[in-house]
Design a protein around this motif. Structure first.
Motif, PDB file in Angstrom:
ATOM      1  N   ALA A  38      -4.748  -8.211  -2.736  1.00 25.10           N
ATOM      2  CA  ALA A  38      -4.257  -6.823  -2.671  1.00 25.10           C
ATOM      3  C   ALA A  38      -2.929  -6.750  -1.926  1.00 25.10           C
ATOM      4  CB  ALA A  38      -5.287  -5.924  -1.993  1.00 25.10           C
ATOM      5  N   VAL A  39      -2.782  -7.564  -0.880  1.00 20.89           N
ATOM      6  CA  VAL A  39      -1.541  -7.593  -0.096  1.00 20.89           C
ATOM      7  C   VAL A  39      -0.433  -8.242  -0.934  1.00 20.89           C
ATOM      8  CG1 VAL A  39      -0.440  -8.480   1.996  1.00 20.89           C
ATOM      9  CG2 VAL A  39      -2.784  -7.589   2.093  1.00 20.89           C
ATOM     10  N   VAL A  43       3.251  -6.866  -1.829  1.00 19.49           N
ATOM     11  CA  VAL A  43       4.434  -7.661  -1.497  1.00 19.49           C
ATOM     12  C   VAL A  43       5.342  -7.774  -2.726  1.00 19.49           C
ATOM     13  CG1 VAL A  43       5.241  -9.995  -0.942  1.00 19.49           C
ATOM     14  CG2 VAL A  43       3.464  -8.915   0.455  1.00 19.49           C
ATOM     15  N   VAL A  44       4.778  -8.033  -3.883  1.00 20.29           N
ATOM     16  CA  VAL A  44       5.573  -8.135  -5.116  1.00 20.29           C
ATOM     17  C   VAL A  44       6.339  -6.836  -5.345  1.00 20.29           C
ATOM     18  CG1 VAL A  44       5.437  -8.319  -7.639  1.00 20.29           C
ATOM     19  CG2 VAL A  44       4.120  -9.887  -6.201  1.00 20.29           C
ATOM     20  N   ALA A  45       5.669  -5.695  -5.180  1.00 24.33           N
ATOM     21  CA  ALA A  45       6.311  -4.399  -5.397  1.00 24.33           C
ATOM     22  C   ALA A  45       7.379  -4.101  -4.342  1.00 24.33           C
ATOM     23  CB  ALA A  45       5.254  -3.293  -5.385  1.00 24.33           C
ATOM     24  N   GLN A  46       7.121  -4.472  -3.096  1.00 26.52           N
ATOM     25  CA  GLN A  46       8.018  -4.138  -1.984  1.00 26.52           C
ATOM     26  C   GLN A  46       9.228  -5.064  -1.877  1.00 26.52           C
ATOM     27  OE1 GLN A  46       7.886  -1.584   0.455  1.00 26.52           O
ATOM     28  NE2 GLN A  46       6.386  -0.708  -0.948  1.00 26.52           N
ATOM     29  N   TYR A  66      -0.700  -7.402   7.592  1.00 25.30           N
ATOM     30  CA  TYR A  66       0.214  -8.439   7.140  1.00 25.30           C
ATOM     31  C   TYR A  66       1.614  -7.859   7.128  1.00 25.30           C
ATOM     32  CZ  TYR A  66      -4.150 -10.599   5.930  1.00 25.30           C
ATOM     33  OH  TYR A  66      -5.410 -11.126   6.016  1.00 25.30           O
ATOM     34  N   GLU A  67       2.550  -8.607   7.701  1.00 25.14           N
ATOM     35  CA  GLU A  67       3.929  -8.148   7.749  1.00 25.14           C
ATOM     36  C   GLU A  67       4.789  -9.084   6.909  1.00 25.14           C
ATOM     37  OE1 GLU A  67       6.828  -6.727  11.263  1.00 25.14           O
ATOM     38  OE2 GLU A  67       6.239  -8.840  11.385  1.00 25.14           O
ATOM     39  N   VAL A  68       5.631  -8.485   6.077  1.00 22.67           N
ATOM     40  CA  VAL A  68       6.611  -9.264   5.326  1.00 22.67           C
ATOM     41  C   VAL A  68       7.980  -8.889   5.885  1.00 22.67           C
ATOM     42  CG1 VAL A  68       6.666  -7.584   3.400  1.00 22.67           C
ATOM     43  CG2 VAL A  68       7.523  -9.898   3.051  1.00 22.67           C
ATOM     44  N   SER A  86      -2.301  -1.277   1.274  1.00 18.39           N
ATOM     45  CA  SER A  86      -1.561  -0.040   1.577  1.00 18.39           C
ATOM     46  C   SER A  86      -0.456  -0.312   2.579  1.00 18.39           C
ATOM     47  CB  SER A  86      -2.492   1.017   2.171  1.00 18.39           C
ATOM     48  OG  SER A  86      -3.449   1.412   1.225  1.00 18.39           O
ATOM     49  N   VAL A  87       0.716   0.270   2.336  1.00 17.08           N
ATOM     50  CA  VAL A  87       1.834   0.131   3.271  1.00 17.08           C
ATOM     51  C   VAL A  87       1.571   1.060   4.454  1.00 17.08           C
ATOM     52  CG1 VAL A  87       4.306   0.461   3.619  1.00 17.08           C
ATOM     53  CG2 VAL A  87       3.475  -0.512   1.470  1.00 17.08           C
ATOM     54  N   GLU A  88       1.460   0.470   5.637  1.00 15.38           N
ATOM     55  CA  GLU A  88       1.201   1.233   6.859  1.00 15.38           C
ATOM     56  C   GLU A  88       2.498   1.687   7.523  1.00 15.38           C
ATOM     57  OE1 GLU A  88      -1.947   1.944   8.510  1.00 15.38           O
ATOM     58  OE2 GLU A  88      -2.591   1.498   6.472  1.00 15.38           O
TER      59      GLU A  88
END
Length: 157
Positions: A38-39, A43-46, A66-68, A86-88
């Motif tokens: 899910a993360v 990540v692909v979208a962000q 998780y932080e990218v 979900s982006v926090e």
């Protein structure tokens, strides 16, 4: 003080200095392969059009995030994602000159005699909640925050 006491204090001081800070205790570097599905999808979208600098796993209040870390158009952007994808939170570097006048004055007032450095916008759940700036004062570095209106915050974001 004798040499043995001096040595013991030196060893103690060095040990204390090498202890990880509270934030580092809960954050560790990971590889992209360690991301839950899910993360990874988020990540692909962000990361479209961005350069990925790295990934971290963070534990905060019993939850795992998780932080990218990205570079987008020459500036930094960090995206914090929960286990469900979900982006926090998003921290994104902004140009000081592009900030509204109220935000510029609020940051300058909080910095006092310190020199303002990198400024980031902080967005939580798609809502701008604060601006954060690095400040150097007499060789010491710190961070300050103001609200989207440039006013001091009730609490740090």
């Amino acid at each position: 003080m004798n040499a043995a006491n001096t040595l013991a204090l030196t060893v103690l001081a060095a040990s204390l200095c090498s202890l990880p800070s509270h934030a580092e205790e809960h954050e560790k570097k990971i590889s992209r392969a360690d991301l839950p599905p899910a993360v990874e999808k988020t990540v692909v979208a962000q990361t479209q059009g961005a350069t990925i600098r790295g990934f971290n796993e963070e534990k905060e209040n019993g939850k795992t995030y998780y932080e990218v870390e990205l570079t987008v158009n020459g500036h930094s952007k960090d995206v914090l994602i929960d286990q469900t994808g979900s982006v926090e939170e998003v921290e994104e570097q902004v140009d000081f000159a592009s900030l509204p006048a109220d935000v510029q004055s609020g940051l300058k007032a909080k910095a006092g005699s310190g020199k303002l450095g990198k400024v980031e916008s902080i967005t939580k759940h798609d809502k701008l909640v604060a601006y954060e700036a690095k400040v150097a004062t007499n060789g010491k570095r710190s961070e300050i925050q103001v609200g989207p209106d440039g006013k001091p915050l009730d609490h740090e974001e």
